[in-house]
Design an enzyme around this catalytic site. Structure first.
Site: not given
Length: 242
Positions: A40, A207-208
């Site tokens: 993401s 974030t991811g």
């Protein structure tokens, strides 16, 4: 670097890091040119591409987007878009949902509005980047298969892009301010870069998270009375269910 290597060997993970202190130009890198799954963190570039387009199309952010239950369900994670299924959402609301809450459906709708993942990659190329690539929609882009080039970037490429977007001339003041605000209001990063910054430092991050234990965060950090630090930390593993 020895400390990072020790963490890698102990936990059998792969870490990528790049940071620039724009106050004095100091840089810190580790596997900074290697590719890592975006997950993401790609949403940063999706929203930035929309903001860039809105500079020549002032009405774009107010454009109303209708969508279906399938758009929401197939995205896998859609806490904000799910609430507005009946009436749809404006483009600026979708941007806020994609960045501040990491709403997958919101991001997919924005990518579709841009003309597909290749257009997000094309936006990065227009900024001189040769590494970032977006190939798929959410949630498929989170497969994070080791060695898969799809939906990847390097820590250094993401820092360079973030630096251009937040601190360079790519975006006009209003667009840059919106991007900054959405990143600063991120609700998913409390236990990542924000957890390691001193009290009183301002953080805007994205974030991811994906398969193979993939855990990412890219951020701009503002220490008091100093120019910001731009940082990207990417972590992935070889075990799919890690």
């Amino acid at each position: 670097a020895p400390a990072l290597r020790q963490i890698e060997s102990h936990d059998r993970i792969k870490i990528g890091l790049f940071a620039v202190n724009t106050n004095d130009g100091e840089q810190l890198g580790y596997r900074n040119h290697q590719r890592f799954p975006l997950c993401s963190t790609a949403k940063l570039m999706v929203v930035a591409a929309i903001l860039k387009k809105s500079q020549s199309r002032p009405s774009l952010l107010q454009q109303h987007i209708a969508y279906t239950q399938h758009d929401v369900t197939s995205a896998g994670y859609a806490p904000i878009t799910q609430q507005h299924l009946l009436h749809g959402m404006r483009v600026d609301q979708l941007c806020a949902a994609a960045l501040s809450v990491s709403d997958n459906a919101a991001s997919n709708l924005l990518v579709r509005l841009l003309g597909g993942p290749k257009q997000v990659t094309a936006f990065s190329r227009s900024l001189g980047d040769r590494t970032f690539r977006l190939d798929r929609y959410e949630p498929r882009l989170n497969t994070a298969i080791p060695g898969d080039l799809r939906d990847t970037a390097s820590p250094q490429s993401m820092v360079d892009l973030l630096q251009q977007l937040m601190l360079g001339p790519v975006l006009q003041y209003r667009q840059r301010h919106l991007l900054m605000s959405w990143l600063q209001h991120n609700t998913t990063g409390a236990r990542r870069i924000r957890a390691g910054t001193p009290v009183g430092w301002l953080v805007g991050d994205k974030t991811g998270t994906g398969e193979y234990g993939t855990t990412n965060d890219v951020a701009v950090i503002w220490p008091p009375h100093r120019k910001p630090i731009v940082i990207a930390i990417y972590l992935t593993q070889s075990n799919k269910t890690a």
